[in-house]
Design a protein around this motif. Structure first.
Motif, short mmCIF file in Angstrom:
data_model
loop_
_atom_site.label_atom_id
_atom_site.label_comp_id
_atom_site.label_asym_id
_atom_site.label_seq_id
_atom_site.Cartn_x
_atom_site.Cartn_y
_atom_site.Cartn_z
N MET A 150 4.38 37.82 48.81
CA MET A 150 3.96 36.92 47.64
C MET A 150 4.15 35.36 48.16
O MET A 150 3.17 34.63 48.02
CB MET A 150 4.42 37.17 46.47
CG MET A 150 3.74 36.78 45.29
SD MET A 150 4.08 37.20 43.62
CE MET A 150 5.51 36.43 43.41
N GLY A 151 5.43 35.04 48.68
CA GLY A 151 5.46 33.85 48.87
C GLY A 151 4.65 33.22 50.08
O GLY A 151 4.24 31.94 50.18
N GLN A 152 4.72 34.04 51.11
CA GLN A 152 3.73 33.89 52.35
C GLN A 152 2.44 33.73 52.04
O GLN A 152 1.71 32.52 52.44
CB GLN A 152 4.06 35.00 53.28
CG GLN A 152 5.30 34.81 54.04
CD GLN A 152 5.46 36.34 54.62
OE1 GLN A 152 4.75 37.31 54.62
NE2 GLN A 152 6.58 36.23 55.73
N ILE A 153 1.86 34.44 51.03
CA ILE A 153 0.42 34.18 50.60
C ILE A 153 0.28 33.02 49.92
O ILE A 153 -0.70 32.11 49.82
CB ILE A 153 0.05 35.46 50.13
CG1 ILE A 153 0.07 36.71 50.96
CG2 ILE A 153 -1.30 35.10 49.29
CD1 ILE A 153 -0.30 37.97 50.10
N LYS A 154 1.16 32.78 48.74
CA LYS A 154 0.99 31.61 47.84
C LYS A 154 1.02 30.10 48.77
O LYS A 154 0.19 29.30 48.50
CB LYS A 154 2.22 31.54 46.94
CG LYS A 154 2.14 30.29 46.15
CD LYS A 154 3.39 30.74 44.83
CE LYS A 154 3.05 29.59 43.79
NZ LYS A 154 3.48 28.29 44.09
N ALA A 155 2.07 30.14 49.76
CA ALA A 155 2.00 29.08 50.56
C ALA A 155 0.71 28.54 51.20
O ALA A 155 0.39 27.47 51.56
CB ALA A 155 3.35 29.12 51.68
N VAL A 156 0.00 29.75 51.77
CA VAL A 156 -1.24 29.40 52.10
C VAL A 156 -2.52 29.10 51.17
O VAL A 156 -3.37 28.27 51.30
CB VAL A 156 -1.69 30.35 53.27
CG1 VAL A 156 -2.91 30.18 53.80
CG2 VAL A 156 -0.75 30.09 54.52
N ILE A 157 -2.62 30.18 50.34
CA ILE A 157 -3.90 30.23 49.47
C ILE A 157 -3.96 28.91 48.37
O ILE A 157 -5.08 28.56 48.05
CB ILE A 157 -4.31 31.59 48.74
CG1 ILE A 157 -3.40 31.92 47.92
CG2 ILE A 157 -4.40 32.75 50.02
CD1 ILE A 157 -3.98 33.25 47.34
N GLU A 158 -2.57 28.41 47.90
CA GLU A 158 -2.76 27.55 47.02
C GLU A 158 -3.42 26.31 47.77
O GLU A 158 -3.86 25.09 47.03
CB GLU A 158 -1.46 27.00 46.69
CG GLU A 158 -0.35 26.54 47.54
CD GLU A 158 1.12 26.42 47.07
OE1 GLU A 158 1.47 26.79 45.93
OE2 GLU A 158 1.90 25.87 47.91
N HIS A 159 -3.61 26.12 48.86
CA HIS A 159 -4.39 25.06 49.82
C HIS A 159 -5.88 25.55 49.95
O HIS A 159 -6.32 24.76 50.49
CB HIS A 159 -3.83 24.85 51.28
CG HIS A 159 -2.36 24.31 50.82
ND1 HIS A 159 -2.08 22.99 50.72
CD2 HIS A 159 -1.07 25.07 51.22
CE1 HIS A 159 -0.63 23.19 50.54
NE2 HIS A 159 -0.15 24.27 50.85
N LEU A 160 -6.22 26.64 49.59
CA LEU A 160 -7.73 27.16 49.85
C LEU A 160 -8.23 27.08 48.30
O LEU A 160 -7.93 27.23 47.42
CB LEU A 160 -7.81 28.49 50.54
CG LEU A 160 -6.79 28.58 51.62
CD1 LEU A 160 -7.01 29.98 52.18
CD2 LEU A 160 -7.35 27.74 52.75
N THR A 161 -9.79 26.89 48.80
CA THR A 161 -10.57 27.20 47.56
C THR A 161 -11.08 28.43 47.58
O THR A 161 -10.84 29.44 48.41
CB THR A 161 -11.74 26.01 47.57
OG1 THR A 161 -12.66 26.75 48.54
CG2 THR A 161 -11.45 24.98 47.75
N GLU A 162 -11.85 29.10 46.22
CA GLU A 162 -12.24 30.45 46.13
C GLU A 162 -13.24 30.58 47.09
O GLU A 162 -13.62 31.85 47.60
CB GLU A 162 -12.65 30.84 44.72
CG GLU A 162 -11.65 30.78 43.76
CD GLU A 162 -11.56 31.28 42.59
OE1 GLU A 162 -12.59 32.28 42.53
OE2 GLU A 162 -11.00 31.13 41.59
N GLU A 163 -13.80 29.65 47.46
CA GLU A 163 -15.05 29.74 48.47
C GLU A 163 -14.52 30.07 49.78
O GLU A 163 -15.32 30.85 50.60
CB GLU A 163 -16.10 28.50 48.57
CG GLU A 163 -17.10 27.97 47.53
CD GLU A 163 -16.19 27.56 46.23
OE1 GLU A 163 -15.05 26.75 46.38
OE2 GLU A 163 -16.12 28.15 45.09
N ASP A 164 -13.20 29.49 50.23
CA ASP A 164 -12.73 30.00 51.47
C ASP A 164 -12.60 31.28 51.57
O ASP A 164 -12.18 31.80 52.84
CB ASP A 164 -11.41 29.09 51.62
CG ASP A 164 -11.54 27.54 51.78
OD1 ASP A 164 -12.65 27.11 52.20
OD2 ASP A 164 -10.60 26.86 51.32
N ALA A 165 -12.38 31.99 50.50
CA ALA A 165 -11.88 33.62 50.52
C ALA A 165 -13.08 34.34 51.44
O ALA A 165 -12.71 35.30 52.16
CB ALA A 165 -11.92 34.06 48.97
N SER A 166 -14.11 33.84 51.47
CA SER A 166 -15.08 34.93 52.32
C SER A 166 -15.04 34.74 53.79
O SER A 166 -15.35 35.49 54.58
CB SER A 166 -16.62 34.31 52.04
OG SER A 166 -16.69 32.82 52.57
#
Ligand code: PEP
Length: 256
Positions: free
Chosen positions: A145-161
């Motif tokens: 969870m920590g590894q994911i949070k550290a990255v996705i908090e810098h992304l937008t939902e559009e980046d998810a694609s």
């Protein structure tokens, strides 16, 4: 509906001559086929050219194993996103445990690389996973969870694609030891729930979560059948055209 992604990580194996043979072998197995799965191979930088050339008429795409977060300039030894694209890459693997362990890829560095690669149009396979000690201490979910949070908090939902997550328990990489299908499913479901908490519309965009760690023809089916396992990141078994294409066939069978 998420289609399966099968990705081969060649690591520091297969220079241009060997990569030429290996990609020609994969091409022989998969060229001319229409696949339901997405398939990608990630050779070392110097072998990208051979793989792109041999796989150009096949459904197999080519990716890299790392990229730098700056555009260009005085960064000796580094490779930029535009260089990868010029070389024919559509994907890049980031955050692999070997890069975290040996090359100083911290969460912060990985976040910069993921953000830059997505901004510049590459599809990112972002790796996370706990070490054996952390699993034994039942800290695996917290670590991931920590590894994911550290990255996705810098992304937008559009980046998810453009984002795929690869769950790779470090104790299963290159060891021959595989997470059980139940362990993989449990962690993948945990990751998906966490993404859904962080990003309200992520269910719609359907971020794929791959399993990585000694996946091979003998265990691929039971892993890929798990509801939240959307594919595999494959090291050792991707260095053999027969094994790799057999895993692709298994993925195709599961989706038919
Ligand atoms: C990897 O390096 O991403 C990996 C999963 O390796 P292996 O399949 O050899 O365990």
């Amino acid at each position: 509906m998420r289609s399966i992604l099968i990705a081969g990580n060649w690591k520091m194996n297969a220079g241009p001559v060997e990569a030429d043979k290996l990609s020609a072998g994969i091409n022989e197995k998969l060229a001319g086929r229409t696949l339901k799965s997405d398939v990608v191979v990630c050779p070392p930088f110097v072998s990208l050219h051979a793989a792109v050339k041999n796989l150009k008429d096949s459904p197999v795409q080519v990716g890299a194993q790392n990229v730098h977060f700056e555009n260009n300039g005085a960064y000796t030894g580094e490779i930029s996103t535009s260089m990868l694209q010029e070389a024919g890459c559509k994907y890049v693997i980031l955050g692999h445990s070997e890069r975290r362990e040996y090359f100083g890829d911290t969460d912060e560095v990985i976040a910069k690389k993921v953000k830059k690669a997505i901004a510049d149009g590459l599809n990112v396979i972002f790796c996370v996973g706990e070490k054996l000690e952390e699993r034994k201490q039942e800290k695996h979910q917290k670590v991931v969870m920590g590894q994911i949070k550290a990255v996705i908090e810098h992304l937008t939902e559009e980046d998810a694609s453009q984002l795929t997550i690869a769950y790779e328990p470090v104790w299963a990489i290159g060891t021959g030891e595989t997470a059980t299908p139940e362990q993989a499913q449990e962690m993948h479901q945990f990751i998906r729930n966490y993404l859904n908490e962080m990003w309200s519309t992520v269910q719609l965009s359907g971020v794929r979560i791959l399993y990585g760690g000694s996946m091979k023809p003998a265990n691929a089916e039971e892993l890929l059948k798990q509801e939240d396992v959307d594919g595999g990141l494959i090291g050792g078994a991707s260095l053999d055209a027969e094994s790799f294409s057999t895993i692709v066939d298994i993925a195709e069978k599961i989706q038919s």
